[in-house]
Design a protein around this motif. Structure first.
Motif, PDB file in Angstrom:
ATOM      1  N   SER A  20     -39.439  24.966  10.524  1.00  0.00           N
ATOM      2  CA  SER A  20     -40.150  25.885  11.404  1.00  0.00           C
ATOM      3  C   SER A  20     -41.619  26.028  11.029  1.00  0.00           C
ATOM      4  N   ALA A  21     -42.027  25.470   9.903  1.00  0.00           N
ATOM      5  CA  ALA A  21     -43.417  25.565   9.482  1.00  0.00           C
ATOM      6  C   ALA A  21     -44.326  24.659  10.305  1.00  0.00           C
ATOM      7  N   PHE A  22     -43.750  23.733  11.056  1.00  0.00           N
ATOM      8  CA  PHE A  22     -44.511  22.788  11.848  1.00  0.00           C
ATOM      9  C   PHE A  22     -44.108  22.898  13.310  1.00  0.00           C
ATOM     10  N   ALA A  23     -44.980  22.478  14.208  1.00  0.00           N
ATOM     11  CA  ALA A  23     -44.671  22.537  15.632  1.00  0.00           C
ATOM     12  C   ALA A  23     -43.618  21.492  15.996  1.00  0.00           C
ATOM     13  N   ALA A  24     -43.812  20.230  15.605  1.00  0.00           N
ATOM     14  CA  ALA A  24     -42.811  19.203  15.874  1.00  0.00           C
ATOM     15  C   ALA A  24     -41.685  19.377  14.864  1.00  0.00           C
ATOM     16  N   LYS A  25     -40.451  19.298  15.336  1.00  0.00           N
ATOM     17  CA  LYS A  25     -39.280  19.599  14.512  1.00  0.00           C
ATOM     18  C   LYS A  25     -38.481  18.334  14.226  1.00  0.00           C
ATOM     19  N   GLU A  26     -38.012  18.203  12.995  1.00  0.00           N
ATOM     20  CA  GLU A  26     -37.162  17.075  12.650  1.00  0.00           C
ATOM     21  C   GLU A  26     -35.772  17.293  13.241  1.00  0.00           C
ATOM     22  N   ILE A  27     -35.216  16.231  13.850  1.00  0.00           N
ATOM     23  CA  ILE A  27     -33.871  16.273  14.407  1.00  0.00           C
ATOM     24  C   ILE A  27     -33.095  15.054  13.928  1.00  0.00           C
ATOM     25  N   THR A  28     -31.804  15.024  14.218  1.00  0.00           N
ATOM     26  CA  THR A  28     -30.970  13.887  13.842  1.00  0.00           C
ATOM     27  C   THR A  28     -31.041  12.801  14.912  1.00  0.00           C
ATOM     28  N   LYS A  29     -30.558  11.599  14.571  1.00  0.00           N
ATOM     29  CA  LYS A  29     -30.514  10.507  15.545  1.00  0.00           C
ATOM     30  C   LYS A  29     -29.628  10.866  16.723  1.00  0.00           C
ATOM     31  N   GLU A  30     -28.543  11.566  16.465  1.00  0.00           N
ATOM     32  CA  GLU A  30     -27.641  11.990  17.537  1.00  0.00           C
ATOM     33  C   GLU A  30     -28.351  12.946  18.495  1.00  0.00           C
ATOM     34  N   GLU A  31     -29.063  13.901  17.960  1.00  0.00           N
ATOM     35  CA  GLU A  31     -29.804  14.850  18.798  1.00  0.00           C
ATOM     36  C   GLU A  31     -30.880  14.138  19.605  1.00  0.00           C
ATOM     37  N   ALA A  32     -31.484  13.105  19.045  1.00  0.00           N
ATOM     38  CA  ALA A  32     -32.586  12.388  19.690  1.00  0.00           C
ATOM     39  C   ALA A  32     -32.156  11.687  20.974  1.00  0.00           C
ATOM     40  N   LYS A  33     -30.879  11.389  21.111  1.00  0.00           N
ATOM     41  CA  LYS A  33     -30.381  10.687  22.300  1.00  0.00           C
ATOM     42  C   LYS A  33     -30.644  11.448  23.592  1.00  0.00           C
ATOM     43  N   GLN A  34     -30.809  12.748  23.508  1.00  0.00           N
ATOM     44  CA  GLN A  34     -31.037  13.549  24.706  1.00  0.00           C
ATOM     45  C   GLN A  34     -32.519  13.694  25.072  1.00  0.00           C
ATOM     46  N   TYR A  35     -33.394  13.133  24.254  1.00  0.00           N
ATOM     47  CA  TYR A  35     -34.833  13.264  24.489  1.00  0.00           C
ATOM     48  C   TYR A  35     -35.473  11.910  24.780  1.00  0.00           C
ATOM     49  N   GLU A  36     -36.668  11.969  25.345  1.00  0.00           N
ATOM     50  CA  GLU A  36     -37.432  10.764  25.678  1.00  0.00           C
ATOM     51  C   GLU A  36     -38.275  10.332  24.478  1.00  0.00           C
ATOM     52  N   LYS A  37     -38.193   9.052  24.133  1.00  0.00           N
ATOM     53  CA  LYS A  37     -38.991   8.513  23.029  1.00  0.00           C
ATOM     54  C   LYS A  37     -40.451   8.422  23.448  1.00  0.00           C
ATOM     55  N   VAL A  38     -41.327   8.912  22.576  1.00  0.00           N
ATOM     56  CA  VAL A  38     -42.769   8.901  22.832  1.00  0.00           C
ATOM     57  C   VAL A  38     -43.442   7.760  22.073  1.00  0.00           C
ATOM     58  N   GLY A  39     -42.984   7.498  20.857  1.00  0.00           N
ATOM     59  CA  GLY A  39     -43.586   6.455  20.035  1.00  0.00           C
ATOM     60  C   GLY A  39     -43.172   6.608  18.586  1.00  0.00           C
ATOM     61  N   GLU A  40     -43.942   5.984  17.715  1.00  0.00           N
ATOM     62  CA  GLU A  40     -43.657   6.039  16.283  1.00  0.00           C
ATOM     63  C   GLU A  40     -44.907   6.433  15.521  1.00  0.00           C
ATOM     64  N   VAL A  41     -44.709   7.110  14.416  1.00  0.00           N
ATOM     65  CA  VAL A  41     -45.815   7.510  13.541  1.00  0.00           C
ATOM     66  C   VAL A  41     -45.456   7.169  12.106  1.00  0.00           C
ATOM     67  N   SER A  42     -46.487   7.060  11.296  1.00  0.00           N
ATOM     68  CA  SER A  42     -46.269   6.876   9.864  1.00  0.00           C
ATOM     69  C   SER A  42     -47.389   7.570   9.115  1.00  0.00           C
TER      70      SER A  42
END
Length: 88
Positions: A20-42
């Motif tokens: 909760s300290a950040f705006a973007a939240k870490e989720i699991t791969k399973e949870e990610a299936k319901q969202y649209e992929k935007v890209g990758e960061v490193s």
């Protein structure tokens, strides 16, 4: 640098940082299936703390318009780096 598994780096990052300290939240791969992929960061910088790497990934996800991210890889040793897939 010593390579470690994605699961281990994700657990290390998650255990150190409150998501909760950040705006973007870490989720699991399973949870990610319901969202649209935007890209990758490193992380560009090598960090000494997992929380710093997580913060950089979250900030980059925010800049891409993402709300969520999944840690996909990480390295640990003297310095910590990571990559993530971003979703909205």
């Amino acid at each position: 640098m010593k390579k470690i598994s994605v699961t281990m780096i994700a657990l290390a990052l998650t255990s150190v940082v409150c998501s909760s300290a950040f705006a973007a939240k870490e989720i699991t791969k399973e949870e990610a299936k319901q969202y649209e992929k935007v890209g990758e960061v490193s992380t560009i910088n090598e960090h000494s703390a997992p929380s710093d790497a997580m913060k950089e990934i979250s900030q980059k996800a925010d800049e891409m318009g993402g709300k969520y991210f999944v840690i996909t890889s990480g390295t640990e040793g003297h310095k910590i780096r990571g990559t993530a897939t971003v979703y909205k």
